[in-house]
Design an enzyme around this catalytic site. Structure first.
Site, PDB file in Angstrom:
ATOM      1  N   LYS A 266      31.409  50.079  39.203  1.00  0.00           N
ATOM      2  CA  LYS A 266      31.704  49.296  37.888  1.00  0.00           C
ATOM      3  C   LYS A 266      31.676  50.625  37.271  1.00  0.00           C
ATOM      4  O   LYS A 266      30.588  50.893  37.524  1.00  0.00           O
ATOM      5  CB  LYS A 266      31.768  48.456  37.623  1.00  0.00           C
ATOM      6  N   ARG A 340      36.489  37.588  46.750  1.00  0.00           N
ATOM      7  CA  ARG A 340      36.539  36.981  47.555  1.00  0.00           C
ATOM      8  C   ARG A 340      36.587  37.326  48.928  1.00  0.00           C
ATOM      9  O   ARG A 340      37.347  36.615  50.165  1.00  0.00           O
ATOM     10  CB  ARG A 340      38.591  37.883  47.817  1.00  0.00           C
TER      11      ARG A 340
HETATM   12  N1  BES Z   1      33.989  39.753  39.049  1.00  0.00           N
HETATM   13  C1  BES Z   1      35.586  40.627  38.744  1.00  0.00           C
HETATM   14  C2  BES Z   1      35.813  40.090  38.385  1.00  0.00           C
HETATM   15  C3  BES Z   1      35.998  40.062  36.686  1.00  0.00           C
HETATM   16  C4  BES Z   1      35.715  40.849  35.905  1.00  0.00           C
HETATM   17  C5  BES Z   1      35.167  38.625  36.372  1.00  0.00           C
HETATM   18  C6  BES Z   1      35.882  41.259  34.372  1.00  0.00           C
HETATM   19  C7  BES Z   1      34.755  38.683  35.263  1.00  0.00           C
HETATM   20  C8  BES Z   1      34.932  40.140  33.893  1.00  0.00           C
HETATM   21  C9  BES Z   1      35.114  41.362  40.065  1.00  0.00           C
HETATM   22  O1  BES Z   1      34.741  40.991  41.246  1.00  0.00           O
HETATM   23  C10 BES Z   1      36.356  42.355  40.550  1.00  0.00           C
HETATM   24  O2  BES Z   1      36.023  43.374  40.203  1.00  0.00           O
HETATM   25  N2  BES Z   1      37.344  42.220  40.715  1.00  0.00           N
HETATM   26  C11 BES Z   1      37.957  43.209  40.898  1.00  0.00           C
HETATM   27  C12 BES Z   1      39.277  43.002  41.772  1.00  0.00           C
HETATM   28  C13 BES Z   1      40.091  45.054  42.016  1.00  0.00           C
HETATM   29  C14 BES Z   1      39.498  45.912  42.861  1.00  0.00           C
HETATM   30  C15 BES Z   1      40.976  44.279  43.056  1.00  0.00           C
HETATM   31  C16 BES Z   1      39.132  43.488  38.929  1.00  0.00           C
HETATM   32  O3  BES Z   1      39.591  42.644  38.519  1.00  0.00           O
HETATM   33  O4  BES Z   1      39.106  44.635  38.870  1.00  0.00           O
HETATM   34 MN    MN Z   2      33.790  42.822  42.007  1.00  0.00          MN
END
Ligand code: BES
Ligand code: MN
Ligand code: ZN
Length: 483
Positions: A266, A340
């Protein structure tokens, strides 16, 4: 917070502060010879929601905090009233207070509902997380609140207080866990918290370590956990408050104690907020604690999938293919779609307990924040009755969700040439394809998925865990208990 019921006999009332309506304040002033003082203080007061004034009195009630618009109002206005009285009382330097606001007329809502709204508001307003502050910020001295109601409502009020006090405990636990820093709140820490809950004789704990999870074929969970030096844990708490042979309700929480994204790293801004990526786990532990404290006549199985998502030489790569505990294979296209991966193995495992319904709770997708912002949790379900029951519990508690589709058409987004499915879908509807992914691991059981990425924590100046959706799920469990 300590809540107690009391009758609304103003002549006998002794308290450092009474929060109430203008009409009751006038009666109180009359009964205590404070009418002139009160009249002087309220010359500019507007009796409308959002308005309040605090007046010092002579006699056994030292102050009266007058809350506007409290004669009759809508449910949402009552929540504002509750929020205001809670905030004002928490800001005073007093340890005890009384609240006389259960007489407000609200169409279709009884004393129990009003008491719950007040207690929830007080619980939120009086919460602080000062564990790591050398000088506590805005400390709260309030410890005990008496709710006043007339004689005919006392029984209902006492029952509501029992539930409200239990919910307060659950909310506090969920918020504390969410707010703990990620160097403290590790999978091992979450397990220690669950152990504390298992001291109750109606509760049993099982913890699966990584070796056990490997032997159960949980290759999806392990693909996330393997990149971290913190050992992952699958935590299973059982609360037996119901009949012996009654199928349990299953709660499953995403417990990523820190989500760096893994190799699909990230970006730095706001990455600290990924300590909140265990808010699903915090919520299911919180609601389980509330259910235990309230001794709900219900059986529960609560599963926390706890792992840390780190980049390392052992971390999984984009393109890796793993086999889940269900036997289905997954191509990991994005290591940041890790929630997931831990949840699918938890969902497979929890079905061994033959639950009558499964609800998983997860900070799963940023896309859910795009769709709903922070006011509603995302709700997905393979069963309309279950979705409706959860939705209603959200309306009742003011901790609301909004249902999104789980149509077959969205499933094809997960197609890949190399495995049974990919762990990410295409560009659109990211929350839906995430839910579609999870749906493939639930076989013949009612199931709902809640995406709390937007609702479970605040950012900016108010950064912190919100405790959601503990109130919603507790209300659901209370309704399921037939209380
Ligand atoms: N934990 C994150 C989702 C999230 C983002 C929660 C911001 C709270 C605030 C999750 O694990 C994630 O990174 N999801 C990705 C999925 C994508 C790679 C398909 C996302 O939402 O960008
Ligand atoms: Mn994530
Ligand atoms: Zn995550």
């Amino acid at each position: 917070m300590n809540y107690a019921s009391a009758n609304s006999d103003l002549a006998a009332l002794r308290t450092p502060c009474l929060g109430t309506s203008l009409a009751v304040a006038k009666r109180l002033a009359k009964a205590t010879n404070n009418t002139a003082t009160l009249n002087r203080a309220i010359t500019d007061f507007k009796d409308e929601t959002g308005e309040s004034v605090c007046v010092n009195l002579d006699g056994p009630v030292a102050r009266v905090l007058i809350i506007g618009g409290a004669d009759s109002c809508s449910p949402s206005q009552y929540r504002k009233i509750a929020g205001l009285v809670a905030q004002k009382l928490s800001a005073l330097n007093i340890t005890q207070a009384a609240v006389h606001l259960l007489g407000t007329k609200i169409k279709g809502h009884n004393v129990a509902w009003k008491a719950q709204a007040l207690m929830q508001a007080i619980s939120h307003a009086s919460y602080r997380f000062n564990a790591y502050k050398s000088k506590p910020k805005q400390p709260v001295s309030l410890k005990r609140v008496r709710l006043l109601a007339n004689a005919g409502d006392q029984k209902a009020l006492r029952a509501a207080i029992k539930l409200g006090a239990a919910l307060d405990e659950g909310l506090t636990l969920a918020k504390d866990l969410g707010n703990e820093p990620p160097n403290v709140c590790t999978p091992t820490y979450l397990l220690a918290q669950a152990r504390k809950m298992a001291r109750d004789k109606a509760v049993t704990l099982t913890a699966l370590d990584e070796k056990k999870m490997l032997s159960l074929g949980m290759g999806a969970f392990m693909s996330v956990s393997q990149g971290s030096d913190q050992p992952g844990k699958m935590i299973i708490l059982r609360y037996n408050g119901g009949k012996k042979d009654e199928a349990p309700i299953a709660l499953v929480g995403k417990g990523i104690t820190f989500d760096t994204g893994g190799i699909s790293l990230k970006p730095p801004p706001t990455m600290d907020e990924m300590k909140f990526d265990m808010c699903g786990a915090a919520a299911v532990l919180g609601v389980t604690k509330a259910a235990i404290d309230a001794r709900l006549p219900i059986n529960l199985v609560t599963v926390v999938a706890a792992a840390e998502n780190m980049p390392s030489a052992r971390a999984s790569r984009p393109g890796d293919i793993v086999t889940s505990a269900s036997g289905q294979t997954i191509e990991i296209l994005n290591t940041d779609a890790e929630g997931r991966l831990v949840l699918c193995d938890a969902l497979t495992h929890v079905q061994n307990y033959k639950p009558r319904a499964i609800i998983d709770v997860a900070t799963l997708t940023g896309a859910c924040i795009m769709a709903l912002g922070s006011h509603a949790s995302g709700l997905f379900a393979n069963d309309d009755d279950l979705a409706d029951a959860i939705t209603e519990a959200g309306e009742r508690s003011g901790d609301r969700s909004w249902r999104l589709p789980l149509w077959d058409e969205y499933q094809s987004g997960l197609n890949t040439n190399f495995a049974d499915m990919a762990n990410v879908g295409g560009r659109g509807a990211g929350s839906v394809t995430a839910a579609c992914f999870l749906s493939r691991f639930v076989k013949g059981c009612k199931w709902a998925h809640m995406d709390i990425a937007g609702s479970s924590f605040h950012n900016g100046a108010a950064k912190g865990s919100s405790g959601r959706p503990v109130a919603q799920l507790f209300n659901y469990l209370v309704a399921e208990s037939g209380l």
